[in-house]
Scaffold this active site. Structure first.
Site, short mmCIF file in Angstrom:
data_model
loop_
_atom_site.label_atom_id
_atom_site.label_comp_id
_atom_site.label_asym_id
_atom_site.label_seq_id
_atom_site.Cartn_x
_atom_site.Cartn_y
_atom_site.Cartn_z
N TYR A 20 9.04 10.54 52.67
CA TYR A 20 8.44 11.10 53.89
C TYR A 20 6.98 11.49 53.67
O TYR A 20 6.54 12.54 54.15
CB TYR A 20 9.21 12.35 54.35
CG TYR A 20 10.70 12.16 54.47
CD1 TYR A 20 11.23 11.23 55.37
CD2 TYR A 20 11.58 12.90 53.69
CE1 TYR A 20 12.60 11.06 55.49
CE2 TYR A 20 12.96 12.73 53.80
CZ TYR A 20 13.45 11.81 54.71
OH TYR A 20 14.81 11.66 54.82
N TYR A 58 20.30 14.42 63.30
CA TYR A 58 19.85 13.63 62.14
C TYR A 58 21.07 13.22 61.33
O TYR A 58 21.89 14.06 60.96
CB TYR A 58 18.88 14.44 61.25
CG TYR A 58 18.52 13.68 60.00
CD1 TYR A 58 17.53 12.68 60.03
CD2 TYR A 58 19.18 13.91 58.80
CE1 TYR A 58 17.23 11.96 58.89
CE2 TYR A 58 18.87 13.18 57.65
CZ TYR A 58 17.89 12.21 57.71
OH TYR A 58 17.59 11.49 56.59
N ASP A 104 29.50 15.33 61.31
CA ASP A 104 28.67 15.13 60.13
C ASP A 104 28.38 16.50 59.53
O ASP A 104 27.51 17.23 60.01
CB ASP A 104 27.38 14.39 60.54
CG ASP A 104 26.45 14.16 59.36
OD1 ASP A 104 26.73 14.69 58.26
OD2 ASP A 104 25.44 13.45 59.54
N LYS A 127 25.35 16.36 50.29
CA LYS A 127 24.49 17.49 49.95
C LYS A 127 25.10 18.47 48.93
O LYS A 127 24.93 18.26 47.75
CB LYS A 127 24.04 18.20 51.24
CG LYS A 127 23.14 17.29 52.12
CD LYS A 127 21.80 17.89 52.41
CE LYS A 127 20.76 16.85 52.78
NZ LYS A 127 20.93 16.20 54.08
C1 LIG Z 1 20.81 14.85 54.66
C2 LIG Z 1 21.70 14.43 55.76
C3 LIG Z 1 22.16 13.10 55.88
C4 LIG Z 1 21.70 12.01 54.95
O1 LIG Z 1 22.07 12.23 53.64
P1 LIG Z 1 21.30 11.43 52.45
O2 LIG Z 1 22.06 11.80 51.23
O3 LIG Z 1 19.90 11.94 52.46
O4 LIG Z 1 21.38 9.98 52.78
C5 LIG Z 1 23.03 12.82 56.90
N1 LIG Z 1 23.44 13.76 57.77
C6 LIG Z 1 23.04 15.03 57.69
C7 LIG Z 1 23.55 16.04 58.66
C8 LIG Z 1 22.14 15.41 56.69
O5 LIG Z 1 21.69 16.68 56.63
#
Ligand SMILES: *Cc1c(COP(=O)(O)O)cnc(C)c1O
Length: 423
Positions: free
Chosen positions: A22, A150, A244, A273
């Site tokens: 980024y 996102y 998600d 994460k």
């Molecule tokens: C960080 C994130 C992603 C993407 O995860 P990466 O390991 O960076 O590919 C997808 N969804 C959410 C809600 C996120 O915070």
């Protein structure tokens, strides 16, 4: 940023070869060289230590280098750092799948491991689509996703991110067209959402949302009732509901998972994460039994055709198992609650600053939203000067510290935010 002391050799040599995330490389400042981490501290090459306010992109929920995680990963490293998941089984992954399924709502019991959050979401989308294809249903191929959302940086996930505020507007013409709606949070937006869902229902396969908090979209909160409305909508039209939880999972919103605050059972949950306590890359897509059953057949063509080379990496699985041990043994959720109370007390006074439009806290997330941030890089440098690792983005300065951060360390972070914002 001018470093305080000469940069290490590896940094100046590698700077001509590394491409940063980024970042506009022509103007990007030289990153701060980190050489060691411990708890909520990052040590830089010049000897300075920073207090980490964001736990390395929301991953290091137990702080860095937790001795238990380190020991379990070291043990795994001795015996089997990696092995392919096709045709071979290993205990860390099978144990982790069993434990994750036990933490999920009833009925979500099938775990597909991947190596990043974006790919976990890709797999969720693929499962939602293929479960329909396997039943001979070929027309419902769109997803309903949300403004401010996102879900990753890959091509399928970019298409379910906020198209304007996201980082991917450049690719708009090349992405699958999904339906991106405002979150249904009040009577007007609920009515608009219902009309939109009704209009597009014949094309829809599923709904994808970050439950309770849209993280990368600016730490925007919505109430549990919104998730109940999405569940009702999904049930009404027969849609796959995907939560998600890559950001919200593992205590960040105050419960172990955000879905628990809504009473809603989605059909798929994605995790990454903090899954390994920030130790190594690992992600999981956890799927309901009916969806999984849609793939059971004598025909190989109906199998899920996905299999990242490093899926279910044993080191990552060992770290994730150790992280779950810590959630069982130590009072992380109480800690999240205490962090939230302290964030509330210490950030609330900033509400009165002229440039501040909102201060909000949920779980162990504290957000100060500004009218605008003209120069995020300058602000980040200011935070570095105050011995803190805080990364403002969009219009927010936020804290998502390790759940093990001490009250003193947290006060240092909130004080730095106060000082820097008062300029
Ligand atoms: C960080 C994130 C992603 C993407 O995860 P990466 O390991 O960076 O590919 C997808 N969804 C959410 C809600 C996120 O915070």
């Amino acid at each position: 940023m001018t470093p305080l002391t000469p940069s290490p050799d590896w940094l100046t040599a590698g700077w001509n070869h590394v491409w940063l995330p980024y970042a506009q490389m022509q103007t990007a400042p030289l990153p701060a060289p980190a050489i060691r981490t411990e708890g909520s501290r990052i040590t830089l090459a010049d000897g300075r230590t920073l207090i980490d306010g964001i736990a390395s992109w929301w991953t290091a929920c137990h702080g860095y280098n937790h001795p238990h995680i380190r020991a379990e990963v070291a043990k795994q490293l001795e015996t089997m750092p990696h092995i392919m998941f096709g045709g071979l089984a290993h205990e860390p992954a099978y144990r982790l799948a069993t434990r994750l399924a036990a933490l999920m709502p009833a009925g979500l019991e099938r775990v597909f491991f991947t190596d990043s959050g974006s790919v976990a979401v890709e797999v969720a989308l693929k499962i939602a689509l293929q479960s329909r294809l396997n039943h001979g249903e070929t027309t419902r191929t769109k997803f309903l996703a949300f403004q401010g959302g996102y879900h990753g940086d890959t091509f399928a996930t970019m298409a379910v991110c906020d198209p304007e505020e996201g980082m991917h507007s450049l690719f708009a013409g090349m992405l699958t067209n999904h339906i991106i709606a405002p979150l249904p949070t009040d009577p007007a937006s609920i009515a608009a959402f219902d009309a939109l869902a009704a209009r597009h229902a014949p094309d829809l396969a599923g709904i994808i949302v970050e439950p309770l908090v849209q993280g990368a979209g600016g730490m925007r909160f919505h109430p549990p009732a919104t998730l109940r409305h999405l569940r009702a909508t999904a049930d009404h039209y027969g849609l796959t509901l995907i939560f998600d939880e890559i950001f919200t999972g593992f205590g960040r919103t105050g419960t172990l998972f955000a879905y628990q605050q809504s009473g809603v059972t989605p059909d798929i949950i994605t995790l990454s994460k903090a899954l390994t306590g920030g130790t190594s890359p690992l992600a999981a897509t956890i799927v309901s039994t009916p969806l999984f059953n849609a793939f059971l057949d004598t025909s190989p063509a109906k199998a899920l055709m996905h299999g990242p080379t490093f899926m279910a990496n044993p080191l990552g699985c060992a770290a994730a198992n150790a992280s779950l041990d810590l959630f069982e043994r130590e009072s992380r959720l109480e800690a999240a609650h205490a962090i939230g109370q302290q964030l509330n007390t210490e950030l609330a006074p900033l509400q009165s600053l002229p440039n501040v439009v909102d201060v909000r806290v949920m779980g162990a997330i504290g957000v100060v939203q500004l009218k605008s941030i003209e120069n995020p890089a300058a602000l980040r440098t200011e935070f570095l000067r105050h011995g803190t690792w805080i990364r403002p983005f969009r219009d927010i300065v936020y804290l998502t510290p390790a759940l093990t951060i001490s009250p003193d360390e947290l006060s240092h972070l909130t004080a730095a935010i106060g000082t820097v914002l008062k300029g």
